[in-house]
Scaffold this active site. Structure first.
Site, PDB file in Angstrom:
ATOM      1  N   ASP A  14     -33.943  17.165 -19.866  1.00  0.00           N
ATOM      2  CA  ASP A  14     -33.947  18.630 -19.716  1.00  0.00           C
ATOM      3  C   ASP A  14     -35.252  19.260 -20.199  1.00  0.00           C
ATOM      4  O   ASP A  14     -35.261  20.391 -20.700  1.00  0.00           O
ATOM      5  CB  ASP A  14     -32.771  19.259 -20.479  1.00  0.00           C
ATOM      6  CG  ASP A  14     -31.430  18.695 -20.066  1.00  0.00           C
ATOM      7  OD1 ASP A  14     -31.245  18.485 -18.846  1.00  0.00           O
ATOM      8  OD2 ASP A  14     -30.580  18.442 -20.929  1.00  0.00           O
ATOM      9  N   HIS A  42     -33.103  17.728 -11.578  1.00  0.00           N
ATOM     10  CA  HIS A  42     -34.512  18.086 -11.697  1.00  0.00           C
ATOM     11  C   HIS A  42     -34.747  19.418 -10.986  1.00  0.00           C
ATOM     12  O   HIS A  42     -34.603  19.530  -9.769  1.00  0.00           O
ATOM     13  CB  HIS A  42     -35.396  16.984 -11.118  1.00  0.00           C
ATOM     14  CG  HIS A  42     -35.373  15.737 -11.949  1.00  0.00           C
ATOM     15  ND1 HIS A  42     -36.110  14.613 -11.643  1.00  0.00           N
ATOM     16  CD2 HIS A  42     -34.712  15.444 -13.089  1.00  0.00           C
ATOM     17  CE1 HIS A  42     -35.891  13.691 -12.562  1.00  0.00           C
ATOM     18  NE2 HIS A  42     -35.041  14.168 -13.443  1.00  0.00           N
TER      19      HIS A  42
END
Length: 337
Positions: A14, A42
């Protein structure tokens, strides 16, 4: 001849790897997703529109050959759902997507088994169950699925089929260094090797890896059941300002100050040549600049002092070990590095 770069996460995932890969991918022939599964998300901005990919490599947005490597695990219906979403954007997925025949398949059985998991706090995408079958040597591989036949390749053969031609490859990682299966935080980890070891296992020789981009954030986040976020309203404020919700599950991420000691360790082990620290703008919004160093919380009066300290500590750690120290880049932009 292969010339390779890799993008890897130095924390718990993240950290905006997708943005980094997206900005680099246009300069490469091939983008190889070398690890992870549809449990990854993503986030990138293509033509100023936000998109989230899960298993398809980010190179697809640049019309690049995009390979799902042998260390990956994928669910076939989810893959085709992702293909359909990308095709709505007039992206030519079918011509550019390749899947190594050894990639393992997440089945309906795996999803059902994972659907009620609460101990670790997984994404419930069947990854652990698929990995269990893989290592028990009873798994299903991409080569066993007729629907995938048009995409199948052998990565090693593909990379070396024309040895005189130079191939530039960007390797796209997933999750993060401290989520790899052998992390010190086991069992609160993912069910695969998500370090740079999976790059080599995908058919890339170590000597061809010229650049390694290690990615982190100006603060730390984590998703799962392990207690991670300290007490204090400031951490919720950081989460709000940073829009800290999982791209795959939508779960709110726990926040903490950046652990610089762990970041440096991950950077050293990963052999990083560049370190990109994203979301500097979030700390500027909250107006508090702290990190963890030598197991203590250290506070700074300005964002510049915060950045200078990080750069100095990274340089010192690398030079003390007689390593070339990486370029450290601080990013405050969700679109560019």
């Amino acid at each position: 001849m292969i010339i390779c770069s890799a993008v890897t996460d130095l924390r718990f995932g993240d950290c905006a790897k997708g943005k980094v890969v997206y900005n680099l991918a246009k300069n490469y022939d091939i983008v190889l997703r070398h690890c992870g599964s549809q449990n990854a998300g993503h986030t990138i901005f293509h033509n100023n529109i936000k998109h989230v990919t899960h298993i398809i490599p980010t190179g697809i947005f640049w019309n690049k050959t995009s390979i799902i490597g042998p260390q990956c695990m994928l669910n076939v219906p989810a893959l085709f759902d992702e293909i359909k979403e990308l095709e709505k954007l007039n992206i030519d997925v079918v011509s550019n997507l390749k899947i190594d025949y050894r990639a393992h398949i997440i089945t309906d059985k795996h999803l059902k088994e994972d659907s009620n998991e609460i101990r670790i706090g997984t994404t419930r995408r069947g990854v652990g169950q698929c990995a269990t079958d893989k290592f028990a040597r009873i798994g299903t591989r991409a080569e066993d699925i007729p629907l995938l036949k048009q995409f199948l390749i052998d990565c090693t053969d593909y990379f070396y089929s024309q040895t005189q031609d130079e191939k530039t490859i960007l390797c796209e990682g997933a999750q993060g260094y401290y989520l790899t299966i052998d992390s010190k935080y086991y069992p609160y980890v993912t069910s695969a090797d998500v370090t740079l070891g999976s790059v080599i296992a995908s058919g890339i020789p170590p000597q061809s890896i010229k650049s390694i981009y290690g990615v982190a954030k100006a603060y730390d986040t984590y998703v799962g059941t392990r207690k991670f976020q300290p007490t204090g309203a400031i951490f919720n404020k950081i989460a709000d300002c940073g829009h800290e919700y999982g791209a795959t599950t939508g779960r709110r991420r726990q926040c903490n100050w950046l652990n610089l000691d762990e970041l440096i360790q991950a950077a050293l082990v990963s052999g990083t040549t560049h370190i990109i620290i994203n979301k500097i703008d979030v700390l500027e919004l909250v107006g508090v600049y702290k990190l963890i160093h030598n197991k203590d919380i250290k506070e700074f009066s300005s964002i510049q002092d915060f950045k200078d300290f990080i750069t100095h500590q990274i340089k010192t750690a690398f030079t003390n070990r007689q390593f070339s120290y990486p370029e450290t880049i601080f990013s405050d932009n969700p679109y560019t590095i």
